[in-house]
Scaffold this motif. Structure first.
Motif, PDB file in Angstrom:
ATOM      1  N   SER A  35     -15.992  18.053 -16.509  1.00  0.00           N
ATOM      2  CA  SER A  35     -15.490  16.699 -16.268  1.00  0.00           C
ATOM      3  C   SER A  35     -14.735  16.565 -14.951  1.00  0.00           C
ATOM      4  CB  SER A  35     -14.580  16.262 -17.422  1.00  0.00           C
ATOM      5  OG  SER A  35     -13.478  17.150 -17.547  1.00  0.00           O
ATOM      6  N   ALA A  36     -14.791  17.580 -14.098  1.00  0.00           N
ATOM      7  CA  ALA A  36     -14.100  17.515 -12.808  1.00  0.00           C
ATOM      8  C   ALA A  36     -14.578  16.304 -12.015  1.00  0.00           C
ATOM      9  CB  ALA A  36     -14.365  18.796 -12.014  1.00  0.00           C
ATOM     10  N   ASP A  37     -13.626  15.666 -11.348  1.00  0.00           N
ATOM     11  CA  ASP A  37     -13.926  14.519 -10.491  1.00  0.00           C
ATOM     12  C   ASP A  37     -13.836  14.974  -9.035  1.00  0.00           C
ATOM     13  OD1 ASP A  37     -14.446  11.888  -9.727  1.00  0.00           O
ATOM     14  OD2 ASP A  37     -12.321  11.367  -9.693  1.00  0.00           O
ATOM     15  N   PHE A  38     -14.642  14.364  -8.170  1.00  0.00           N
ATOM     16  CA  PHE A  38     -14.634  14.719  -6.750  1.00  0.00           C
ATOM     17  C   PHE A  38     -14.612  13.454  -5.921  1.00  0.00           C
ATOM     18  CE2 PHE A  38     -16.506  18.305  -8.925  1.00  0.00           C
ATOM     19  CZ  PHE A  38     -15.848  19.377  -8.351  1.00  0.00           C
ATOM     20  N   ILE A  39     -13.722  13.447  -4.919  1.00  0.00           N
ATOM     21  CA  ILE A  39     -13.609  12.296  -4.041  1.00  0.00           C
ATOM     22  C   ILE A  39     -13.622  12.751  -2.585  1.00  0.00           C
ATOM     23  CG2 ILE A  39     -12.372  10.863  -5.709  1.00  0.00           C
ATOM     24  CD1 ILE A  39      -9.763  11.601  -4.323  1.00  0.00           C
ATOM     25  N   GLN A  40     -14.153  11.898  -1.729  1.00  0.00           N
ATOM     26  CA  GLN A  40     -14.108  12.162  -0.305  1.00  0.00           C
ATOM     27  C   GLN A  40     -12.761  11.696   0.218  1.00  0.00           C
ATOM     28  OE1 GLN A  40     -17.050  10.140   2.040  1.00  0.00           O
ATOM     29  NE2 GLN A  40     -16.644  11.356   3.883  1.00  0.00           N
ATOM     30  N   GLY A  41     -12.100  12.550   0.997  1.00  0.00           N
ATOM     31  CA  GLY A  41     -10.790  12.169   1.506  1.00  0.00           C
ATOM     32  C   GLY A  41     -10.242  13.168   2.498  1.00  0.00           C
ATOM     33  N   ASP A  42      -9.257  12.714   3.255  1.00  0.00           N
ATOM     34  CA  ASP A  42      -8.565  13.517   4.251  1.00  0.00           C
ATOM     35  C   ASP A  42      -7.403  14.233   3.580  1.00  0.00           C
ATOM     36  OD1 ASP A  42      -7.015  14.455   6.388  1.00  0.00           O
ATOM     37  OD2 ASP A  42      -7.388  12.685   7.614  1.00  0.00           O
ATOM     38  N   VAL A  43      -7.284  15.541   3.793  1.00  0.00           N
ATOM     39  CA  VAL A  43      -6.212  16.291   3.134  1.00  0.00           C
ATOM     40  C   VAL A  43      -4.830  15.919   3.667  1.00  0.00           C
ATOM     41  CG1 VAL A  43      -7.683  18.242   2.505  1.00  0.00           C
ATOM     42  CG2 VAL A  43      -6.455  18.269   4.702  1.00  0.00           C
ATOM     43  N   LEU A  44      -4.775  15.191   4.779  1.00  0.00           N
ATOM     44  CA  LEU A  44      -3.487  14.700   5.274  1.00  0.00           C
ATOM     45  C   LEU A  44      -3.143  13.319   4.729  1.00  0.00           C
ATOM     46  CD1 LEU A  44      -3.578  15.714   9.058  1.00  0.00           C
ATOM     47  CD2 LEU A  44      -2.699  17.006   7.104  1.00  0.00           C
ATOM     48  N   ASP A  45      -4.089  12.704   4.038  1.00  0.00           N
ATOM     49  CA  ASP A  45      -3.885  11.356   3.493  1.00  0.00           C
ATOM     50  C   ASP A  45      -4.737  11.208   2.238  1.00  0.00           C
ATOM     51  OD1 ASP A  45      -3.060   8.741   3.204  1.00  0.00           O
ATOM     52  OD2 ASP A  45      -4.499   7.936   4.652  1.00  0.00           O
ATOM     53  N   VAL A  46      -4.366  11.939   1.213  1.00  0.00           N
ATOM     54  CA  VAL A  46      -5.165  12.003  -0.014  1.00  0.00           C
ATOM     55  C   VAL A  46      -5.018  10.701  -0.797  1.00  0.00           C
ATOM     56  CG1 VAL A  46      -5.500  13.248  -2.179  1.00  0.00           C
ATOM     57  CG2 VAL A  46      -4.872  14.507  -0.101  1.00  0.00           C
ATOM     58  N   PRO A  47      -6.133  10.082  -1.180  1.00  0.00           N
ATOM     59  CA  PRO A  47      -6.060   8.787  -1.883  1.00  0.00           C
ATOM     60  C   PRO A  47      -5.725   8.933  -3.363  1.00  0.00           C
ATOM     61  CG  PRO A  47      -8.351   9.411  -1.564  1.00  0.00           C
ATOM     62  CD  PRO A  47      -7.538  10.462  -0.878  1.00  0.00           C
TER      63      PRO A  47
ATOM     64  N   LEU B  37      -8.491  22.149 -17.574  1.00  0.00           N
ATOM     65  CA  LEU B  37      -7.581  21.420 -16.696  1.00  0.00           C
ATOM     66  C   LEU B  37      -8.224  20.101 -16.287  1.00  0.00           C
ATOM     67  CD1 LEU B  37      -6.919  24.636 -16.213  1.00  0.00           C
ATOM     68  CD2 LEU B  37      -5.515  23.727 -14.375  1.00  0.00           C
ATOM     69  N   ASP B  38      -7.388  19.125 -15.953  1.00  0.00           N
ATOM     70  CA  ASP B  38      -7.831  17.818 -15.471  1.00  0.00           C
ATOM     71  C   ASP B  38      -7.880  17.892 -13.947  1.00  0.00           C
ATOM     72  OD1 ASP B  38      -8.284  15.162 -14.892  1.00  0.00           O
ATOM     73  OD2 ASP B  38      -6.321  14.470 -15.569  1.00  0.00           O
ATOM     74  N   VAL B  39      -9.077  18.060 -13.388  1.00  0.00           N
ATOM     75  CA  VAL B  39      -9.227  18.466 -11.995  1.00  0.00           C
ATOM     76  C   VAL B  39      -9.847  17.354 -11.150  1.00  0.00           C
ATOM     77  CG1 VAL B  39     -10.240  20.153 -10.411  1.00  0.00           C
ATOM     78  CG2 VAL B  39      -9.534  20.862 -12.713  1.00  0.00           C
ATOM     79  N   THR B  40      -9.260  17.140  -9.970  1.00  0.00           N
ATOM     80  CA  THR B  40      -9.867  16.305  -8.937  1.00  0.00           C
ATOM     81  C   THR B  40      -9.983  17.130  -7.670  1.00  0.00           C
ATOM     82  OG1 THR B  40      -8.947  14.244  -9.813  1.00  0.00           O
ATOM     83  CG2 THR B  40      -9.663  14.231  -7.518  1.00  0.00           C
ATOM     84  N   GLY B  41     -11.207  17.227  -7.140  1.00  0.00           N
ATOM     85  CA  GLY B  41     -11.439  17.897  -5.873  1.00  0.00           C
ATOM     86  C   GLY B  41     -11.495  16.879  -4.754  1.00  0.00           C
ATOM     87  N   VAL B  42     -10.913  17.234  -3.609  1.00  0.00           N
ATOM     88  CA  VAL B  42     -10.880  16.348  -2.446  1.00  0.00           C
ATOM     89  C   VAL B  42     -11.496  17.083  -1.262  1.00  0.00           C
ATOM     90  CG1 VAL B  42      -9.424  14.991  -0.902  1.00  0.00           C
ATOM     91  CG2 VAL B  42      -8.730  15.332  -3.290  1.00  0.00           C
ATOM     92  N   ASP B  43     -12.481  16.462  -0.618  1.00  0.00           N
ATOM     93  CA  ASP B  43     -13.079  17.091   0.552  1.00  0.00           C
ATOM     94  C   ASP B  43     -13.454  16.036   1.576  1.00  0.00           C
ATOM     95  OD1 ASP B  43     -14.232  20.148   0.972  1.00  0.00           O
ATOM     96  OD2 ASP B  43     -15.236  18.672   2.243  1.00  0.00           O
ATOM     97  N   LEU B  44     -13.348  16.416   2.847  1.00  0.00           N
ATOM     98  CA  LEU B  44     -13.674  15.507   3.942  1.00  0.00           C
ATOM     99  C   LEU B  44     -15.172  15.236   4.034  1.00  0.00           C
ATOM    100  CD1 LEU B  44     -12.315  14.001   6.326  1.00  0.00           C
ATOM    101  CD2 LEU B  44     -12.761  16.033   7.720  1.00  0.00           C
TER     102      LEU B  44
END
Length: 207
Positions: free
Chosen positions: A94-106, A69-76
């Motif tokens: 190849s999973a990508d991870f970004i810092q972000g708010d789950v109420l305002d995901v970039p 799967l083409d996965v992006t993880g989002v965590d505060l």
């Protein structure tokens, strides 16, 4: 609006930098049992675009990435993102991870075939639930799948976040926005503090 109480945010701002993962009460080094089942039965399949909200150290995201799967993880937590990237590198995923708010995901509107939440929803402030459901709906393509893992009110009392009822889940992910495909309780891997891990697993389709 903040998704979590300040005390909870403060805890997660430091815990991933200060504690070995094995000492965290919610960490068992295994992807979610129900996610594994969805890979086996073909619900989750190679090529799908998946966003993992509250991805933590990346266990679910890396597993699903390895499955194609083409996965992006989002965590505060920035520290959680660092640990997740290390996990992915170790696995050659190849999973990508970004810092972000789950109420305002970039991430763009309607960019996901699947959105997953593994034990984030039950930590939220009551007033954040509706905006969270709106954000999940925004991220999903029409007909996209939302998979929810959450503490259930069937669990024994103990440490950790509050228990969630089926009414609270269904009242948040309402039928005008989501079709409930299924919602049931399952027994999860026990921990030392919670030997009876009875959790909700919900499947919802975006309308």
């Amino acid at each position: 609006m903040k998704a979590f109480t300040q005390s909870w945010t403060d805890t997660f701002s430091s815990v991933y930098s200060e504690e070995p993962l094995a000492k965290l009460s919610w960490f068992n080094a295994s992807p979610g049992l129900e996610l594994i089942k969805r890979v086996i039965d073909g619900t989750l399949k190679p090529g799908q675009r998946l966003i993992d909200l509250g991805s933590g150290p990346g266990v679910d995201a890396v597993f699903l990435s390895v499955q194609g799967l083409d996965v992006t993880g989002v965590d505060l937590s920035a520290d959680a993102v660092v640990r997740a990237r290390r996990w992915a590198e170790l696995a050659g995923a190849s999973a990508d991870f970004i810092q972000g708010d789950v109420l305002d995901v970039p991430l763009p509107d309607h960019s996901a075939d699947v959105v997953t939440d593994s034990f984030v929803f039950h930590n939220m402030r009551d007033e954040a639930r509706e905006p969270y459901a709106d954000e999940v709906h925004r991220l999903l393509k029409p007909g996209g799948l939302f998979l929810l893992n959450s503490f259930s009110d069937h669990m024994v009392e103990g440490t950790g976040p509050r228990r969630i009822t089926s009414e609270e889940i269904l009242g948040t992910f309402r039928s005008d926005r989501f079709e409930c495909v299924g919602l049931y309780v399952y027994r999860n891997v026990p921990t030392r503090t919670k030997p009876d891990q009875l959790h909700w697993f919900g499947e919802f389709r975006a309308r």
